[in-house]
Design a protein around this motif. Structure first.
Motif, PDB file in Angstrom:
ATOM      1  N   VAL A 103     -24.940  -9.029  -5.843  1.00  0.00           N
ATOM      2  CA  VAL A 103     -26.344  -9.060  -6.268  1.00  0.00           C
ATOM      3  C   VAL A 103     -27.261  -8.491  -5.185  1.00  0.00           C
ATOM      4  N   ASP A 108     -27.077  -4.667  -5.014  1.00  0.00           N
ATOM      5  CA  ASP A 108     -27.664  -3.972  -6.164  1.00  0.00           C
ATOM      6  C   ASP A 108     -29.169  -4.180  -6.295  1.00  0.00           C
ATOM      7  N   SER A 109     -29.661  -5.261  -5.747  1.00  0.00           N
ATOM      8  CA  SER A 109     -31.097  -5.564  -5.908  1.00  0.00           C
ATOM      9  C   SER A 109     -31.933  -4.888  -4.828  1.00  0.00           C
ATOM     10  N   SER A 110     -33.183  -4.579  -5.173  1.00  0.00           N
ATOM     11  CA  SER A 110     -34.111  -3.999  -4.199  1.00  0.00           C
ATOM     12  C   SER A 110     -34.777  -5.098  -3.386  1.00  0.00           C
TER      13      SER A 110
END
Length: 374
Positions: free
Chosen positions: A288, A291-293
Motif C-alpha cells: 500500500v 502504491d500510494s502517493s
C-alpha cells in the motif's frame, strides 16, 4: 530769477539747439551706425525659444497594467491595495529624478540634440555645453499661489534655438524621466514579489523533501521488519499473540495488553518491534505504501495554490507599464521667442546712438567754450 538770467538761459538753450542742428548729420550718422550694429546683433544672435509643460500626479487610469497587477497581487494575498499611495510614490520619484543633475546628464549625453550640438567641439567645449544644458536650459517651477495662482502642478521648461527642438527635447526628457521613475517603482515591487515566490517555493520543496524522506524511512523500516518476521516465522499478527504452553502468566498478560492499546502508543510502533505485526500485515502495508502517493498537510496545498496564482502574475508584472505623472498641459510649441527681440534691440541701438552723439557734441562745445575764455 531775474529777467536777465532768464534771457541768458534762453540764449544758452537756443545756442545748444543751434549747435546740435549744425551737427545733425553727425547725429543721424551716429544713430544709424549704432542702429546698424544693433541690427547685426539682432539678426545674428542665437534665438531662444522656450517650451513648457505642466505635470501632476498620475490618475488611476495612468497606472495602466501596473494597477491591475498590484490589485490582483493584493487580492491573492488577502491585503488592501492603496492606488492613491502608489500614484503619490510614483510622482514623488518622478519629481526627484527630474531635478537630479545626474539624470539630466544621462539624458543629454544619449540624446541626438546634444550629439548634434557638440559635433566638432573640443572636450572642454563639450563639457561647457553639457553643463549649460543641465543647469540652465531646463527649469522646474513648483506651484506658488502668489506668483502663479493658475499653476497646479510642476512646470517644466526647456529652451533651444528653434521651437521644434524646444518642444521635442522637453517631450523626450519628460518621457525618459517617466520611464526611469516607473522602473524604480517596479524594481522595488519585484524585489518583494520575487522574495515571496522564492520563500513559497522553498516551503513547498521542504514539504516534499521532508515527507519523501519520511516515506523512504518508513518503507525501509517495514521491509526490515518483514525480513525479521519471515526469519521468526511470524505470519500473522493474531497468531503471534496466541498463548502457548511455554508462556508464563506474566508474558501472556504483557502480550494481551499490547493487543488492547492503540498501535501508535504500543511498542509495535517502534521499528524494533514491527516484526511482531506479522509477515502478512507487513507485506500488505509495504504494498500500500509503495502504491500510494504522499499525503501532504493543508499548508502544502495552500502554498501550491498561491504559487499557481503568483508565478503567472510575476511574469505579467515584469511586462506591465505605467506613467509616473499626468499632463495638466503637455509640452507646447512656442510661437513667441524669448530673445532676441529684434525691434526692441533696433530701437535701443538708435536711442543709444542718438544720446551718445549728442553728449559728445555738447561735451566738445563745452570744452571749446572753456578754451575760448582762458
Amino acid at each position: 530769477m531775474t529777467e536777465k538770467s532768464l534771457k541768458n538761459d534762453e540764449i544758452d538753450l537756443i545756442e545748444l539747439i543751434t549747435i546740435l542742428w549744425k551737427k545733425k548729420l553727425w547725429i543721424m550718422l551716429s544713430s544709424f551706425i549704432f542702429t546698424a550694429i544693433a541690427g547685426v546683433y539682432a539678426f545674428t544672435a542665437k534665438e531662444q525659444w522656450t517650451s513648457s509643460a505642466e505635470v501632476i500626479a498620475p490618475r488611476t487610469m495612468d497606472l495602466g497594467d501596473y494597477f491591475s497587477v498590484r490589485k490582483e497581487y493584493s487580492r491573492i494575498l488577502g491585503s488592501e491595495f492603496d492606488a492613491g499611495a502608489t500614484a503619490s510614490n510614483l510622482f514623488s520619484q518622478f519629481n526627484l529624478l527630474s531635478e537630479s543633475l545626474d539624470e539630466r546628464r544621462k539624458f543629454f549625453v544619449q540624446s541626438d540634440f546634444y550629439k548634434k550640438k557638440v559635433e566638432g567641439k573640443s572636450e572642454t567645449e563639450k563639457a561647457q555645453i553639457l553643463s549649460e544644458l543641465i543647469s540652465k536650459h531646463i527649469t522646474i517651477k513648483k506651484p506658488d499661489s502668489k506668483k502663479e495662482p493658475d499653476l497646479i502642478g510642476n512646470k517644466i521648461s526647456f529652451y533651444a534655438e528653434t521651437p521644434a527642438d524646444a518642444q521635442n527635447v522637453l517631450s523626450q526628457f519628460i518621457s525618459t524621466i517617466n520611464q526611469s521613475a516607473y522602473q524604480i517603482e517596479l524594481d522595488n515591487f519585484l524585489l518583494y514579489f520575487n522574495e515571496l515566490v522564492t520563500d513559497l517555493n522553498y516551503e513547498k520543496t521542504k514539504f516534499e523533501r521532508d515527507l519523501s524522506i519520511h516515506k523512504s524511512v518508513q518503507l525501509e523500516n517495514l521491509e526490515n521488519a518483514l525480513r525479521i518476521a519471515k526469519e521468526a516465522g511470524i505470519t500473522e499478527y493474531a497468531k503471534s499473540l496466541g498463548i502457548t504452553n511455554g508462556q508464563s502468566t506474566m508474558q501472556q498478560a504483557l502480550t494481551m495488553s499490547e493487543a488492547k492499546i492503540p498501535l501508535s502508543d504500543s511498542k509495535l510502533s517502534d521499528s524494533t518491534y514491527l516484526f511482531m505485526l506479522g509477515e502478512k500485515y507487513l507485506k500488505a502495508q509495504i504494498d500500500v505504501l509503495k502504491d500510494s502517493s504522499i499525503v501532504y498537510p493543508p499548508r502544502y496545498y495552500q502554498v501550491s495554490s498561491l504559487l499557481s496564482e503568483l508565478e503567472p502574475l510575476l511574469i505579467k508584472a515584469k511586462q506591465a507599464k505605467a506613467n509616473a505623472f499626468s499632463y495638466q498641459a503637455s509640452p507646447d510649441y512656442p510661437v513667441v521667442k524669448d530673445k532676441p527681440k529684434k525691434g526692441l534691440i533696433l530701437v535701443i541701438g538708435f536711442i543709444v546712438g542718438l544720446i551718445l552723439s549728442i553728449l559728445i557734441i555738447l561735451l566738445g562745445s563745452f570744452i571749446r567754450t572753456i578754451q575760448d575764455k582762458y
